[in-house]
Design a protein around this motif. Structure first.
Motif, mmCIF file in Angstrom:
data_model
loop_
_atom_site.group_PDB
_atom_site.id
_atom_site.type_symbol
_atom_site.label_atom_id
_atom_site.label_comp_id
_atom_site.label_asym_id
_atom_site.label_seq_id
_atom_site.Cartn_x
_atom_site.Cartn_y
_atom_site.Cartn_z
ATOM 1 N N GLU A 752 0.809 -1.215 0.000
ATOM 2 C CA GLU A 752 0.000 0.000 0.000
ATOM 3 C C GLU A 752 0.842 1.264 0.000
ATOM 4 O OE1 GLU A 752 -2.869 0.086 3.077
ATOM 5 O OE2 GLU A 752 -3.993 -1.642 2.328
ATOM 6 N N ASP A 753 2.028 1.213 0.621
ATOM 7 C CA ASP A 753 2.863 2.413 0.696
ATOM 8 C C ASP A 753 3.867 2.490 -0.457
ATOM 9 O OD1 ASP A 753 4.307 0.236 1.516
ATOM 10 O OD2 ASP A 753 5.429 1.324 3.056
ATOM 11 N N LYS A 754 3.719 1.629 -1.449
ATOM 12 C CA LYS A 754 4.667 1.577 -2.560
ATOM 13 C C LYS A 754 3.962 1.876 -3.892
ATOM 14 C CE LYS A 754 8.184 -0.021 -0.059
ATOM 15 N NZ LYS A 754 9.441 0.749 0.133
ATOM 16 N N LYS A 755 4.776 2.168 -4.894
ATOM 17 C CA LYS A 755 4.288 2.323 -6.256
ATOM 18 C C LYS A 755 5.332 1.744 -7.204
ATOM 19 C CE LYS A 755 6.110 7.066 -6.575
ATOM 20 N NZ LYS A 755 5.781 8.492 -6.765
ATOM 21 N N SER A 756 4.873 1.314 -8.361
ATOM 22 C CA SER A 756 5.766 0.748 -9.363
ATOM 23 C C SER A 756 5.907 1.730 -10.510
ATOM 24 C CB SER A 756 5.219 -0.583 -9.882
ATOM 25 O OG SER A 756 6.027 -1.068 -10.929
ATOM 26 N N LEU A 757 7.171 2.097 -10.818
ATOM 27 C CA LEU A 757 7.462 3.007 -11.914
ATOM 28 C C LEU A 757 8.286 2.276 -12.962
ATOM 29 C CD1 LEU A 757 8.555 6.163 -9.859
ATOM 30 C CD2 LEU A 757 6.293 5.678 -10.798
ATOM 31 N N ALA A 758 7.943 2.476 -14.235
ATOM 32 C CA ALA A 758 8.690 1.830 -15.320
ATOM 33 C C ALA A 758 9.258 2.902 -16.236
ATOM 34 C CB ALA A 758 7.795 0.880 -16.102
ATOM 35 N N TYR A 759 10.577 2.778 -16.561
ATOM 36 C CA TYR A 759 11.269 3.778 -17.361
ATOM 37 C C TYR A 759 11.929 3.133 -18.568
ATOM 38 C CZ TYR A 759 10.868 6.788 -13.215
ATOM 39 O OH TYR A 759 10.407 7.512 -12.169
ATOM 40 N N ARG A 760 12.036 3.897 -19.621
ATOM 41 C CA ARG A 760 12.851 3.501 -20.765
ATOM 42 C C ARG A 760 14.077 4.427 -20.789
ATOM 43 N NH1 ARG A 760 9.496 2.043 -25.392
ATOM 44 N NH2 ARG A 760 9.669 0.059 -24.284
ATOM 45 N N VAL A 761 15.235 3.817 -20.718
ATOM 46 C CA VAL A 761 16.487 4.558 -20.640
ATOM 47 C C VAL A 761 17.199 4.458 -21.989
ATOM 48 C CG1 VAL A 761 18.666 4.857 -19.421
ATOM 49 C CG2 VAL A 761 16.638 4.040 -18.182
ATOM 50 N N THR A 762 17.577 5.604 -22.549
ATOM 51 C CA THR A 762 18.268 5.651 -23.844
ATOM 52 C C THR A 762 19.726 6.039 -23.615
ATOM 53 O OG1 THR A 762 16.229 6.312 -24.949
ATOM 54 C CG2 THR A 762 18.292 6.690 -26.131
ATOM 55 N N LEU A 763 20.642 5.233 -24.187
ATOM 56 C CA LEU A 763 22.077 5.497 -24.085
ATOM 57 C C LEU A 763 22.582 5.965 -25.438
ATOM 58 C CD1 LEU A 763 23.201 2.318 -22.090
ATOM 59 C CD2 LEU A 763 22.288 4.461 -21.212
ATOM 60 N N ARG A 764 23.528 6.924 -25.399
ATOM 61 C CA ARG A 764 24.053 7.442 -26.652
ATOM 62 C C ARG A 764 25.478 7.984 -26.421
ATOM 63 N NH1 ARG A 764 20.605 12.010 -29.286
ATOM 64 N NH2 ARG A 764 19.232 10.212 -29.662
ATOM 65 N N SER A 765 26.306 7.725 -27.435
ATOM 66 C CA SER A 765 27.655 8.307 -27.442
ATOM 67 C C SER A 765 27.831 9.063 -28.744
ATOM 68 C CB SER A 765 28.735 7.235 -27.318
ATOM 69 O OG SER A 765 30.022 7.807 -27.505
ATOM 70 N N LEU A 766 28.417 10.255 -28.651
ATOM 71 C CA LEU A 766 28.667 11.042 -29.855
ATOM 72 C C LEU A 766 29.987 10.689 -30.518
ATOM 73 C CD1 LEU A 766 27.506 14.560 -28.547
ATOM 74 C CD2 LEU A 766 26.186 12.868 -29.839
ATOM 75 N N GLU A 767 30.761 9.751 -29.882
ATOM 76 C CA GLU A 767 32.122 9.478 -30.353
ATOM 77 C C GLU A 767 32.319 8.051 -30.874
ATOM 78 O OE1 GLU A 767 34.414 10.338 -26.938
ATOM 79 O OE2 GLU A 767 34.090 12.516 -27.043
ATOM 80 N N ARG A 768 31.482 7.111 -30.445
ATOM 81 C CA ARG A 768 31.721 5.705 -30.814
ATOM 82 C C ARG A 768 30.429 4.905 -30.744
ATOM 83 N NH1 ARG A 768 31.997 2.571 -26.154
ATOM 84 N NH2 ARG A 768 32.093 3.772 -24.193
ATOM 85 N N THR A 769 30.540 3.658 -31.241
ATOM 86 C CA THR A 769 29.410 2.727 -31.137
ATOM 87 C C THR A 769 29.455 2.043 -29.788
ATOM 88 O OG1 THR A 769 29.452 2.351 -33.531
ATOM 89 C CG2 THR A 769 28.341 0.702 -32.171
ATOM 90 N N LEU A 770 28.300 2.023 -29.123
ATOM 91 C CA LEU A 770 28.232 1.427 -27.789
ATOM 92 C C LEU A 770 28.273 -0.088 -27.887
ATOM 93 C CD1 LEU A 770 25.485 3.700 -26.192
ATOM 94 C CD2 LEU A 770 27.968 3.888 -25.950
ATOM 95 N N THR A 771 28.792 -0.705 -26.799
ATOM 96 C CA THR A 771 28.882 -2.168 -26.725
ATOM 97 C C THR A 771 27.959 -2.688 -25.639
ATOM 98 O OG1 THR A 771 30.667 -2.086 -25.089
ATOM 99 C CG2 THR A 771 31.299 -1.996 -27.423
ATOM 100 N N ASP A 772 27.811 -4.050 -25.613
ATOM 101 C CA ASP A 772 26.989 -4.659 -24.563
ATOM 102 C C ASP A 772 27.559 -4.374 -23.192
ATOM 103 O OD1 ASP A 772 25.332 -5.606 -26.494
ATOM 104 O OD2 ASP A 772 26.205 -7.625 -26.546
ATOM 105 N N LYS A 773 28.919 -4.299 -23.082
ATOM 106 C CA LYS A 773 29.555 -4.013 -21.796
ATOM 107 C C LYS A 773 29.184 -2.615 -21.309
ATOM 108 C CE LYS A 773 34.035 -4.081 -19.422
ATOM 109 N NZ LYS A 773 33.741 -2.827 -18.703
ATOM 110 N N ASP A 774 29.083 -1.643 -22.265
ATOM 111 C CA ASP A 774 28.673 -0.285 -21.881
ATOM 112 C C ASP A 774 27.297 -0.318 -21.231
ATOM 113 O OD1 ASP A 774 30.981 0.986 -22.845
ATOM 114 O OD2 ASP A 774 30.146 1.088 -24.874
#
Length: 796
Positions: A752-774
């Motif tokens: 009762e004292d809690k709530k569930s929040l769902a987010y979509r997080v976007t990652l971006r680099s202006l210098e390189r292609t991101l990897t799974d490790k990132d």
């Protein structure tokens, strides 16, 4: 207003070759708009007085009779079904070629000689309503036995219906109280046609020097300017003579009885409303003029019980008699047993009468005149004229005392210095000073030459807020001279590009942005009622009350746009599940200075599921696109009273508050019949917001490398703000480009004292292609940050 040409001709001898249409055109060009001209002779063409000489049974219809009818030059056969016909009765005969309405209904039809159930009928013996001469009872035809007219007399002549009636647009007379009468228009037409105006027809009717008078006590002197009255006994209530009834009917007034008709007659002739009281019913000769008390009621002559307001002006004896200047009460009404009357003519404050009339939705002939500011000098003249008519219609009547005449304010004499050269320059004409003087004198202005100028004294009937300045006199010269005679010339002025109006441009820009969001614009009045602002817990001391409001629904300048927005939602709630509206307008707050604090604002209202969050999103997008800046949205612990205490926020920029955003308080919603709805509201200070930006569009290049996204769901305390969670996610890495909340859940399977929040997080680099490790590194740090603020990552 209806104007009788025959009545006007009693006061001015017009050129014989001047037609009704020509007079109509002159009035429209120089004074007021004539909406229509009615020639009664044409309306009653081929209608005559007939006399039934013999009645025979109809061989083929029991309900019909064959009437041999004398129509002057011949006796004709007419089939008639009237229930009251008898031999030697004078009747209204509509001959072939006349136009009537069957049983007073439908369109006009032209009669022709016809057969009715096999018998010839030369026209029709008509009822009053069939010929447009009043109402009829059942199958009764119009009885003309009271007329001193021979058979064959045209009905227009017999009933004085050979008039031309002008229908004047009332709106064009708003500034001319002197024109709400036949004598006033006669004065005007005399000036227009260069004819001589006859003096107002007052006989030397004497009243006793001493005797009974009305004693008047005025408790609120701002109500009244002048009082005149006279007590008359020996009257006999009866039907008015035909000449008076015809004149009243020509002006659109229904005759009642001789005394009531006299008061209406004087009003239409002179322009001064009057009232006649039954002296015995009133029961007292001590009258009091005061404001009503809130608990008082009055049954008016239309037999409606009126709940009186504390600003309603009253005339009282030992009880309220009438709402002054608006409508009389049944307690003082003239009846068939009346033998002694009190004639009253007063001059009331125009604004007070206007408010009372509007408050009770009573637009009477009297109130329409009083609210224009009448000439107080007419009061004793009206009493004298009415007394003359009473003696004419009731020869046994006599006054019991002198005319009571009391002035409570003395109007100042208006003198204006008038420059003829300036007049010629203003109007673009070249008129001699003598011609200007002649025009002004024809309109009853007193004019004296003063070297090359004129000194003009304004007559009392034009001095009540009408003619007060030199430009008013220039207008008088222009209209009587004739604007149509002035040669049109373009002014010799240079042309320039209009100045840039940044405020207007910003308003247009805001509208374009909101239109692209799918938000609908509404427009409301800047005034609302006391009930409206009390329903949102606002106080009256913050408001400016209008001095001359149009209705009880628009008495105060608004300090909030919320009431009308809620009304907009209520009107549309049946048609839409979600309502998304805005208004760009102004509010006006009393600050104790000469001018109020006037601010331009945008109000938003959203009705529907998750209203607060959706309106919050609209505001954020709007601020970003309009101001090109991000502003801080923070909880508002000092929320307005109309806000829900647990769902209110403000948008701040440095130290200033740009907007309030909140869920509307449940009690406020209930006050507007929205108790079962979810409504979010925001009010943005548009003027401040417009100045907070340099209005520069920033360009961000398209990313060269692909984004990576992941979703996460967190279980957290209800009191924790989404902004706190977003900040924790954002701070986990420089690679976090965007955090978007896409789901909020509270309910089963969640504490009762809690709530569930769902987010979509976007990652971006202006210098390189991101990897799974990132992604894995960012997720790990993100989970740690969320746990630090008390969150539990679900599905970790």
């Amino acid at each position: 207003m209806k104007l009788s040409l025959n009545w006007i001709k009693q006061f001015v001898d017009l050129p014989t070759d001047l037609t009704g249409e020509q007079i109509s055109e002159l009035i429209t060009l120089k004074t007021a708009e004539v909406e229509g001209v009615e020639n009664q002779s044409e309306i009653f063409k081929n209608m005559v007085v007939g006399k039934i000489t013999e009645i025979k049974e109809h061989p083929n219809a029991d309900a019909l009779k064959i009437c041999m009818t004398d129509i002057g030059d011949q006796t004709v056969q007419i089939v008639c079904g009237g229930s009251n016909i008898k031999e030697n009765m004078k009747v209204l005969v509509t001959l072939p070629g006349s136009k009537v309405r069957w049983h007073g209904e439908g369109d006009l039809i032209e009669l022709s000689e016809a057969k009715v159930r096999g018998e010839k009928s030369y026209g029709m013996i008509a009822a009053a309503n069939e010929a447009g001469l009043g109402e009829s009872e059942g199958k009764e035809i119009m009885d003309l036995d009271h007329l001193d007219a021979e058979a064959g007399t045209p009905i227009a002549e017999a009933l004085n219906k050979n008039d031309i009636i002008f229908d004047i647009d009332n709106k064009s007379l708003t500034h001319r109280p002197d024109l709400w009468s036949h004598y006033g228009f006669a004065r005007e037409i005399a000036a227009i046609t260069n004819s001589e105006l006859k003096p107002y027809p007052l006989k030397n009717t004497e009243t006793p020097e001493k005797g009974e008078e009305i004693k008047v006590t005025v408790k609120n002197k701002e109500i009244i300017n002048r009082w005149s009255s006279l007590i008359v006994e020996g009257v006999k209530i009866k039907e008015s003579p035909q000449w008076m009834k015809s004149q009243l009917e020509s002006a659109g007034v229904t005759p009642v009885n001789n005394i009531v008709d006299i008061t209406n007659f004087v009003m239409l002739e002179l322009g001064q409303p009057m009232h006649a009281y039954d002296n015995h019913v009133v029961g007292s000769k001590d009258f009091t003029i005061r404001y009503a008390e809130n608990s008082e009621t009055l049954e008016t002559i239309d037999h409606k019980e009126r709940k009186l307001h504390e600003e309603d002006p009253l005339i009282c004896s030992n009880k309220p008699l009438i709402v002054a200047g608006v409508m009389g009460g049944v307690e003082s009404e003239i009846n068939d047993e009346t033998t002694s009357i009190i004639l009253e003519a007063a001059n009331w404050d125009a604004t007070i009468i206007r408010k009372a009339s509007t408050r009770h939705a009573l637009r009477s002939e009297s109130s329409q005149r009083f609210e224009k500011s009448l000439d107080p000098e007419m009061c004793p003249i009206a009493i004298q004229r009415a007394y003359e008519l009473v003696q004419e219609l009731c020869p046994e009547a006599k006054a019991l005392g002198p005319i009571t005449d009391i002035s409570y304010s003395t109007p100042a004499t208006i003198e204006i210095d008038f420059d003829p050269q300036k007049t010629n320059k203003y109007l673009g004409i070249d008129l001699e000073i003598k011609e200007m003087q002649k025009i002004l004198e024809s309109l009853s202005f007193k004019v004296k030459e003063d070297k090359e100028k004129l000194k003009v004294t304004v007559p009392s009937f034009r001095a009540t807020k009408d003619v007060t300045r030199e430009v008013d006199l220039i207008e008088e010269i222009g209209r009587i001279y004739g604007y149509e005679q002035i040669e049109p010339r373009l002014p010799n002025l240079p042309t320039h590009m209009p100045m840039q109006n940044m405020a207007r441009e910003r308003e247009h820009e805001a509208r374009e942005i909101l239109r692209s969001f799918g938000v609908n614009e509404v427009r409301n009045y800047s005034f609302y009622s006391k009930k409206d602002f009390e329903n949102i817990f606002e106080k009256e001391e913050n408001h400016i009350k209008l001095a001359n409001y149009l209705s009880e629904e628009q008495t105060h300048m608004r300090v909030s746009m919320l009431p009308y927005m809620l009304k907009n939602i209520h009107k549309n709630i049946k048609n839409f599940e979600e309502i998304n509206i805005y208004e760009l307008g102004r509010t006006y707050k009393e600050v104790g200075e000469f001018f109020p604090a006037e601010e331009t604002k945008i109000a938003f209202a959203y009705k529907g599921k998750n209203a607060f969050l959706k309106l919050k999103g609209i505001l954020e997008e709007f601020f970003e696109k309009f101001a090109h800046q991000e502003f801080e949205l923070i909880p508002n612990e000092d929320a307005p009273e109309q806000a829900h205490p647990k769902a209110a926020a403000v948008i701040k920029d440095e130290d200033s508050i740009l907007a309030h955003l909140y869920m509307v308080h449940p009690i406020v919603l209930e006050n507007f019949d929205l108790e079962n709805e979810e409504v979010a509201y925001a009010e943005v200070n548009f003027a401040q917001l417009s100045h907070k930006t340099d209005h520069v569009n920033l360009f961000n290049p398209l990313p060269k490398f692909p984004d990576m996204e992941f979703d996460l769901s967190i279980l957290i305390d209800k009191e924790t703000l989404s902004a706190t969670v977003e900040e924790a996610i954002q701070s986990s890495s420089e690679l976090v480009n965007d955090v978007n909340l896409f789901d909020l859940y509270e309910g089963s399977n969640i504490p009762e004292d809690k709530k569930s929040l769902a987010y979509r997080v976007t990652l971006r680099s202006l210098e390189r292609t991101l990897t799974d490790k990132d992604m894995a590194d960012v997720q790990e740090q993100c989970f740690k940050n969320l746990e630090k603020i008390g969150g539990q990552v679900r599905g970790k």
